[in-house]
Design a protein around this motif. Structure first.
Motif, PDB file in Angstrom:
ATOM      1  N   PHE A  44     -27.338  95.666 -24.524  1.00 48.21           N
ATOM      2  CA  PHE A  44     -26.479  96.064 -25.637  1.00 48.21           C
ATOM      3  C   PHE A  44     -27.313  96.159 -26.901  1.00 48.21           C
ATOM      4  N   SER A  45     -26.839  97.004 -27.816  1.00 48.38           N
ATOM      5  CA  SER A  45     -27.518  97.118 -29.105  1.00 48.38           C
ATOM      6  C   SER A  45     -26.824  96.230 -30.128  1.00 48.38           C
ATOM      7  N   ALA A  46     -27.555  95.865 -31.170  1.00 46.33           N
ATOM      8  CA  ALA A  46     -26.979  95.059 -32.243  1.00 46.33           C
ATOM      9  C   ALA A  46     -25.699  95.722 -32.731  1.00 46.33           C
ATOM     10  N   GLY A  47     -24.638  94.938 -32.852  1.00 47.44           N
ATOM     11  CA  GLY A  47     -23.369  95.469 -33.326  1.00 47.44           C
ATOM     12  C   GLY A  47     -22.405  95.852 -32.213  1.00 47.44           C
ATOM     13  N   ASP A  48     -22.899  96.060 -31.005  1.00 42.93           N
ATOM     14  CA  ASP A  48     -22.032  96.418 -29.886  1.00 42.93           C
ATOM     15  C   ASP A  48     -21.012  95.305 -29.625  1.00 42.93           C
ATOM     16  N   ILE A  49     -19.803  95.729 -29.289  1.00 43.60           N
ATOM     17  CA  ILE A  49     -18.779  94.775 -28.870  1.00 43.60           C
ATOM     18  C   ILE A  49     -18.819  94.690 -27.347  1.00 43.60           C
ATOM     19  N   LEU A  50     -19.121  93.517 -26.804  1.00 47.06           N
ATOM     20  CA  LEU A  50     -19.164  93.368 -25.348  1.00 47.06           C
ATOM     21  C   LEU A  50     -17.771  93.162 -24.776  1.00 47.06           C
ATOM     22  N   HIS A  51     -16.904  92.558 -25.572  1.00 44.23           N
ATOM     23  CA  HIS A  51     -15.569  92.244 -25.066  1.00 44.23           C
ATOM     24  C   HIS A  51     -14.628  91.986 -26.224  1.00 44.23           C
ATOM     25  N   ARG A  52     -13.355  92.411 -26.071  1.00 39.02           N
ATOM     26  CA  ARG A  52     -12.364  92.120 -27.097  1.00 39.02           C
ATOM     27  C   ARG A  52     -11.422  91.028 -26.644  1.00 39.02           C
ATOM     28  N   GLU A  53     -11.136  90.098 -27.547  1.00 40.96           N
ATOM     29  CA  GLU A  53     -10.350  88.915 -27.190  1.00 40.96           C
ATOM     30  C   GLU A  53      -9.035  89.294 -26.528  1.00 40.96           C
ATOM     31  N   SER A  55      -8.360  90.255 -23.503  1.00 43.10           N
ATOM     32  CA  SER A  55      -8.281  91.333 -22.532  1.00 43.10           C
ATOM     33  C   SER A  55      -8.987  90.873 -21.267  1.00 43.10           C
ATOM     34  N   LYS A  56      -8.690  91.577 -20.183  1.00 41.42           N
ATOM     35  CA  LYS A  56      -9.192  91.164 -18.875  1.00 41.42           C
ATOM     36  C   LYS A  56     -10.703  91.305 -18.772  1.00 41.42           C
ATOM     37  N   ILE A  57     -11.250  90.508 -17.903  1.00 39.20           N
ATOM     38  CA  ILE A  57     -12.678  90.576 -17.616  1.00 39.20           C
ATOM     39  C   ILE A  57     -12.838  89.977 -16.222  1.00 39.20           C
ATOM     40  N   ASN A  58     -13.732  90.495 -15.428  1.00 38.32           N
ATOM     41  CA  ASN A  58     -13.861  89.944 -14.073  1.00 38.32           C
ATOM     42  C   ASN A  58     -15.304  89.537 -13.757  1.00 38.32           C
ATOM     43  N   TYR A  59     -16.012  89.184 -14.827  1.00 34.80           N
ATOM     44  CA  TYR A  59     -17.365  88.701 -14.610  1.00 34.80           C
ATOM     45  C   TYR A  59     -17.735  87.721 -15.718  1.00 34.80           C
ATOM     46  N   VAL A  91     -22.081  82.720 -20.303  1.00 26.31           N
ATOM     47  CA  VAL A  91     -20.997  83.131 -21.206  1.00 26.31           C
ATOM     48  C   VAL A  91     -19.879  83.836 -20.449  1.00 26.31           C
ATOM     49  N   GLY A  92     -18.659  83.614 -20.878  1.00 25.12           N
ATOM     50  CA  GLY A  92     -17.568  84.474 -20.430  1.00 25.12           C
ATOM     51  C   GLY A  92     -16.755  83.936 -19.276  1.00 25.12           C
ATOM     52  N   PHE A  93     -16.845  82.646 -19.045  1.00 31.62           N
ATOM     53  CA  PHE A  93     -16.142  82.097 -17.894  1.00 31.62           C
ATOM     54  C   PHE A  93     -14.877  81.341 -18.311  1.00 31.62           C
ATOM     55  N   SER A  94     -14.571  81.327 -19.609  1.00 34.56           N
ATOM     56  CA  SER A  94     -13.441  80.523 -20.105  1.00 34.56           C
ATOM     57  C   SER A  94     -12.180  81.356 -20.236  1.00 34.56           C
ATOM     58  N   ARG A  95     -11.442  81.473 -19.173  1.00 31.20           N
ATOM     59  CA  ARG A  95     -10.217  82.265 -19.236  1.00 31.20           C
ATOM     60  C   ARG A  95      -9.053  81.414 -19.727  1.00 31.20           C
ATOM     61  N   SER A 104     -13.558  87.353 -28.597  1.00 27.02           N
ATOM     62  CA  SER A 104     -14.355  88.580 -28.613  1.00 27.02           C
ATOM     63  C   SER A 104     -15.828  88.218 -28.581  1.00 27.02           C
ATOM     64  N   ILE A 105     -16.626  89.142 -28.092  1.00 26.10           N
ATOM     65  CA  ILE A 105     -18.069  88.935 -28.016  1.00 26.10           C
ATOM     66  C   ILE A 105     -18.767  90.125 -28.652  1.00 26.10           C
ATOM     67  N   GLN A 106     -19.659  89.838 -29.573  1.00 29.14           N
ATOM     68  CA  GLN A 106     -20.421  90.905 -30.221  1.00 29.14           C
ATOM     69  C   GLN A 106     -21.906  90.558 -30.215  1.00 29.14           C
TER      70      GLN A 106
END
Lengths: 255, 255
Positions: A44-53, A55-59, A91-95, A104-106
């Motif tokens: 990812f590049s600086a500023g990219d949003i990896l995920h929005r709070e 919302s679903k994610i499966n990894y 990161v990202g395992f806390s559902r 959200s992740i940026q």
DNA sequence: CGACCTTTTGATTGGCGTCAAAATCTGTGG
DNA sequence: CCACAGATTTTGACGCCAATCAAAAGGTCG
């Protein structure tokens, strides 16, 4: 669900950072068994949003290089940064109860990650109780650090809180991202700007700036653009009630 | 290490509350296998200190009945309450890098707990990956709630934070301690006093009192000694940005 | 009934927020 | 290498939320 549109395949053939967090605990010769669970390398590049709070994610993923912030927004437009992730973090395992990732992740700098899909994580746990235990340790370590931040936000003045934040990040960067520490000048690459620090501590960036000016005047730190040098670690630690022992390798509940 | 001097054996032969948190997820007919891991039932009186922060502990426990607060002290004498534990919660497994439990635990009402020594928890995880997964879920759930509190402390006004705190505790008590809800009057037994609420939110008890007076005047709540009735749940939830879905049963990352 | 704890109220203070604008830096393109 | 737009940092004036200090009132429990 779809993977975030920003997600791009990356050439990580020369990645030197291992999934320290997740697999650092297990026997060296067992590491290769984890290879088959590595699903995808991305950047990812600086500023990219990896995920929005919410919302679903499966990894979930290990951060290989770079720096991420995890944060929440309130309706009034304010942002609370919950955590700054550095290389090696898992990161990202806390559902939440809905199964959504609740923050959200940026990317604050260009970053590379390595994905693990949920199904595979589940398999890993079934097949390897060492990793299951490690996963528990990591979650516990998260909780402990999170509770420290509660102390920061609840009981400390802005000055004390900022001293703690600087010392925590400074220490973690030196451990988790040693390339960002310049042995000659003593400076680290410091990923957050003053607005980010403000949103970490729940105060305004104007006030952050005033405190930083004071810290500089007192000879505690010096800093420029994304660079920071802690001149008086001991004093700053005292001000912030910072305990370096929290930054070391997570405690092994099961050795 | 020694078990806390306050620790007393208790007759829990008629305990009706199961270790919902830890074993609630597994198959009913598997529950009995967990019996052999139950090490000790104990009780505490209101005000007893179960554990002092940063000291060794070699067990975790399920709270059967009562109410505990988990908190930290700073050098300046202030106290930050990190979490209020209610029946069914699994407590005491979050060790820091030194292997110490990083917070103090005090009973705010008479309480009963059921111990699990660390060795046995380790065994449980080795022998039963369902429980290992459940333990991960519980830790994650802790983290998520802790992050919610970061939002509270960082971005909300005292009024908003108190509204959230009241709604969170009110909702959790109705779920986890249904006997403390009076169906006729609509009142719950509310374990915290105003000083405790102040230390949860990082504000002074004087200010807490002023907000409570306003909430009463606005017809949002009514309350007396350790009793509380939420008259307008919706309004109070709005003020505090409280989301009831967080209180439900923890998400199962692995079903 | 009396000691103590908790809640309530008032007066004053101070830390931090808000609003606004200037100064400085950064990265980009000509 | 310079010019420029945009982001970030810095500074000032003023206001408000919550802290502090103090004391009274009310409730609880032995």
């Amino acid at each position: 669900m779809t993977i975030n549109p920003h997600l791009k395949d990356a050439d990580c053939s020369n990645c030197t950072v291992r999934s320290r967090a997740l697999f650092g605990a297990i026997n060296k010769d067992k590491v290769r068994i984890t290879q088959k669970y590595r699903d995808k390398h991305c950047y990812f590049s600086a500023g990219d949003i990896l995920h929005r709070e919410k919302s679903k994610i499966n990894y979930a993923f290990t951060l290989y290089s770079g720096c991420l912030i995890l944060y929440n927004h309130l309706e009034n437009g304010t942002r609370q940064i919950l955590r700054v992730s550095l290389p090696g973090d898992f990161v990202g395992f806390s559902r939440n109860n809905e199964g959504d990732l609740p923050y959200s992740i940026q990317a604050v700098t260009d970053s590379r990650i390595c994905l693990f899909f949920d199904d595979n994580i589940s398999k890993i746990i079934n097949e390897n109780s060492d990793i299951a235990k490690r996963l528990i340790d990591l979650q516990i370590n998260d909780s402990v650090l999170c509770q420290q931040r509660l102390l920061n936000l609840g009981q400390k003045t802005a000055t004390e809180g900022l001293a703690y934040l600087i010392m925590e990040l400074y220490s973690r960067i030196r451990v988790q991202s040693p390339d960002d520490f310049n042995q000659v000048t003593g400076e680290i690459f410091f990923p957050l700007n003053q607005a980010d620090m403000a949103d970490s501590l729940g105060i305004t960036k104007v006030h952050i700036n005033r405190i930083i000016v004071i810290f500089k005047e007192q000879g505690l730190i010096s800093c420029g653009h994304k660079k920071l040098k802690v001149i008086n670690e001991q004093k700053l630690s005292e001000i912030g009630s910072f305990d370096i022992s929290l930054i070391k390798e997570p405690f092994r509940h099961f050795s």
